[in-house]
Design a protein around this motif. Structure first.
Motif, PDB file in Angstrom:
ATOM      1  N   VAL A  13     -17.309 -65.588  20.423  1.00  0.00           N
ATOM      2  CA  VAL A  13     -17.332 -64.446  19.221  1.00  0.00           C
ATOM      3  C   VAL A  13     -17.260 -62.757  18.763  1.00  0.00           C
ATOM      4  O   VAL A  13     -16.412 -62.518  17.580  1.00  0.00           O
ATOM      5  CB  VAL A  13     -19.322 -64.208  19.872  1.00  0.00           C
ATOM      6  CG1 VAL A  13     -19.779 -62.729  18.832  1.00  0.00           C
ATOM      7  CG2 VAL A  13     -19.729 -65.056  19.644  1.00  0.00           C
ATOM      8  N   ALA A 177     -28.073 -63.394  22.687  1.00  0.00           N
ATOM      9  CA  ALA A 177     -27.530 -65.415  22.058  1.00  0.00           C
ATOM     10  C   ALA A 177     -28.048 -66.208  22.693  1.00  0.00           C
ATOM     11  O   ALA A 177     -28.092 -66.045  24.221  1.00  0.00           O
ATOM     12  CB  ALA A 177     -26.326 -65.165  22.117  1.00  0.00           C
ATOM     13  N   ILE A 180     -24.337 -70.861  22.431  1.00  0.00           N
ATOM     14  CA  ILE A 180     -22.559 -70.773  21.809  1.00  0.00           C
ATOM     15  C   ILE A 180     -22.139 -71.747  22.193  1.00  0.00           C
ATOM     16  O   ILE A 180     -21.333 -71.810  23.490  1.00  0.00           O
ATOM     17  CB  ILE A 180     -22.165 -68.893  22.113  1.00  0.00           C
ATOM     18  CG1 ILE A 180     -22.894 -68.079  21.777  1.00  0.00           C
ATOM     19  CG2 ILE A 180     -21.565 -68.946  20.540  1.00  0.00           C
ATOM     20  CD1 ILE A 180     -22.514 -66.680  21.694  1.00  0.00           C
ATOM     21  N   ILE A 201     -22.803 -65.751  15.132  1.00  0.00           N
ATOM     22  CA  ILE A 201     -23.172 -64.688  16.339  1.00  0.00           C
ATOM     23  C   ILE A 201     -22.757 -63.729  16.552  1.00  0.00           C
ATOM     24  O   ILE A 201     -22.557 -62.852  15.458  1.00  0.00           O
ATOM     25  CB  ILE A 201     -23.080 -65.239  17.515  1.00  0.00           C
ATOM     26  CG1 ILE A 201     -23.248 -66.065  18.261  1.00  0.00           C
ATOM     27  CG2 ILE A 201     -23.537 -63.959  18.748  1.00  0.00           C
ATOM     28  CD1 ILE A 201     -24.926 -66.258  17.704  1.00  0.00           C
TER      29      ILE A 201
END
Length: 239
Positions: A13, A177, A180, A201
């Motif tokens: 991310v 979050a 992912i 994200i």
């Protein structure tokens, strides 16, 4: 131009956020233990060297944090804390070092460096601190409560920090979050339809507004609200 500091910059991310900040023309200090990996990433992405400075940063080496901050080429206006570490819960329960490392990376290290940044009154340009947290920290579940507890602690720290910095008009956001698709989750038996891409994200990070809690993804917004309100007897039945 806004100066950006990314802590834990080798996460998937964080690297996507790095690209987005650079596309805006923002100078970025990308800080991580994995400096060689970051250098490779910069070459592969052909990111302009004049906008990205790579620095070594170890979230668990608390004694080095003051010197790290003092050595920055410029005081940041935007700070992203994205350092992460995951140990399987079953293993973590028997491996104190693994449990402790999650605590140090997600909470202790964050508090150490963010306290230094937040208390630097000479940095009158600081405008935003963003923390990458997890839905695992919303409710304790038997499959990941050690990891989740470290994220819960991080989220609560950021909530208090937001109030502490309110008078200085500094915004604090937490990105809560879901799953992912990243190197940290590779190989885990996660529901494919719920997986989010790192770039998705990262867009939530870069476009963070004034709200404290940001939950990317419509499905995860629903899951977040359900988890918060679910009776304990039902939470106990979750994996």
């Amino acid at each position: 131009m806004k100066q950006v500091l990314i802590l834990g910059a080798n996460s998937d991310v964080a690297k996507e956020a790095l690209k987005m900040y650079v596309s805006k023309g923002y100078p970025v200090v990308a800080a991580s233990r994995s400096t060689a990996a970051l250098e490779t990433f910069l070459r592969q992405q052909q990111l302009p060297a004049e906008l990205v400075t790579i620095r070594y940063f170890d979230a668990t080496d608390f004694g080095s944090h003051r010197a790290f901050y003092d050595s920055l080429p410029a005081r940041p206006q935007i700070v992203l804390y994205a350092a992460g570490y995951l140990k399987d819960n079953t293993i973590a329960m028997q491996d104190w070092e693994g449990s402790f490392n999650m605590m140090q990376v997600h909470y202790c290290g964050a508090v150490s460096i963010l306290n230094i940044i937040a208390t630097d009154l000479s940095n009158t340009h600081l405008e935003r601190i963003i923390g990458l947290s997890s839905l695992s920290g919303v409710r304790g579940r038997k499959s990941n409560f050690i990891y989740g507890s470290t994220k819960a602690a991080f989220t609560q720290y950021l909530a208090g920090l937001r109030q502490h910095l309110f008078a200085r008009r500094i915004t604090v956001n937490v990105i809560v979050a879901g799953y992912i698709r990243s190197k940290m989750t590779a190989g885990l038996p996660l529901t494919e339809s719920l997986m989010l891409e790192p770039a998705f994200i990262a867009r939530a990070v870069v476009n963070a507004g004034q709200r404290f809690t940001i939950v990317p993804g419509f499905k995860w917004k629903i899951i977040y609200q359900v988890l918060r309100r679910m009776p304990e007897r039902l939470v106990a039945k979750l994996p």
